[in-house]
Design an enzyme around this catalytic site. Structure first.
Site, PDB file in Angstrom:
ATOM      1  N   GLY A 139      13.491  16.349  28.448  1.00  0.00           N
ATOM      2  CA  GLY A 139      14.841  16.397  27.903  1.00  0.00           C
ATOM      3  C   GLY A 139      15.320  15.007  27.540  1.00  0.00           C
ATOM      4  O   GLY A 139      14.521  14.089  27.333  1.00  0.00           O
ATOM      5  N   CYS A 140      16.633  14.844  27.482  1.00  0.00           N
ATOM      6  CA  CYS A 140      17.239  13.558  27.115  1.00  0.00           C
ATOM      7  C   CYS A 140      16.717  12.445  28.013  1.00  0.00           C
ATOM      8  O   CYS A 140      16.834  12.510  29.234  1.00  0.00           O
ATOM      9  CB  CYS A 140      18.760  13.659  27.215  1.00  0.00           C
ATOM     10  N   PHE A 141      16.148  11.423  27.403  1.00  0.00           N
ATOM     11  CA  PHE A 141      15.499  10.376  28.194  1.00  0.00           C
ATOM     12  C   PHE A 141      16.452   9.561  29.044  1.00  0.00           C
ATOM     13  O   PHE A 141      16.052   8.944  30.023  1.00  0.00           O
ATOM     14  CB  PHE A 141      14.593   9.483  27.357  1.00  0.00           C
ATOM     15  N   TRP A 142      17.753   9.573  28.735  1.00  0.00           N
ATOM     16  CA  TRP A 142      18.709   8.833  29.574  1.00  0.00           C
ATOM     17  C   TRP A 142      18.668   9.342  31.010  1.00  0.00           C
ATOM     18  O   TRP A 142      18.579   8.584  31.960  1.00  0.00           O
ATOM     19  CB  TRP A 142      20.125   8.970  29.049  1.00  0.00           C
ATOM     20  N   GLY A 143      18.759  10.646  31.161  1.00  0.00           N
ATOM     21  CA  GLY A 143      18.798  11.244  32.491  1.00  0.00           C
ATOM     22  C   GLY A 143      17.461  11.182  33.200  1.00  0.00           C
ATOM     23  O   GLY A 143      17.406  11.049  34.429  1.00  0.00           O
TER      24      GLY A 143
END
Length: 177
Positions: free
Chosen positions: A14-18
């Site tokens: 998923g979103c690489f930030w998290g």
């Protein structure tokens, strides 16, 4: 300090930030828990889609995944532990989606760097499937593929949630067991 030769693990969930945030939260480099450093970026895309940027990846036209590249010390943390943690911190049963984030860039994938990593990824996937997903009637859809070319994401994406604690984080990026 340990004496292990660093290895690389690459995960998309998923979103690489998290993804980067949760790995560093539980394996902070300053506490010598095995992760030495991370970077977020793009991998697993079309061969002719070179040096992608965030906007282009988000169109879905490059087939790249948002991923985290982890340099780790295998004498402190084993690859199988990182693979199991990867599965604990997202929903690997949804294809090309984590929460409301949808698209091929948000797929669940393990990008292995060695034949040993491939075997470990397969074994841990089978174990996690049997223990956590068979009982609830779900099937892991995570891709396990050879690591290809890697491109670091733009600087503002690196350690984004540490720089922006109130920034968007997919609610799936938490400990599920």
């Amino acid at each position: 300090m340990s004496s292990g030769t660093p290895e690389i693990a690459t995960f998309a969930e998923g979103c690489f930030w998290g993804v980067e945030h949760i790995f560093l939260k539980y394996y902070p480099p300053s506490e010598n828990k095995g992760i030495l450093k991370t970077s977020v970026g793009y991998t697993g895309g079309k061969e002719d889609a070179k040096d992608p940027d965030y906007r282009t990846v988000c169109t879905g036209s490059t087939d790249h995944a948002e991923a985290v590249r982890i340099e780790f010390d295998p004498s402190v943390v084993k690859y199988d532990e990182l693979v199991e943690f990867f599965y604990r911190t997202h929903d690997p049963t949804t294809k090309n989606r984590q929460g409301k984030d949808a698209g091929t860039q948000y797929r669940s994938a393990i990008f292995y760097h060695t034949p040993e990593q491939l075997e470990i990824a397969k074994r841990v996937t089978e174990e996690v499937q049997k223990k956590h997903f068979d009982p609830i009637g779900k099937t892991i859809s995570t891709e396990i593929v050879a690591a290809g070319e890697w491109w670091d994401a733009e600087d503002y994406h690196q350690k984004y949630l540490f720089k922006n604690p109130d920034g968007y984080q997919c609610p799936n990026h938490r400990l599920h067991w």
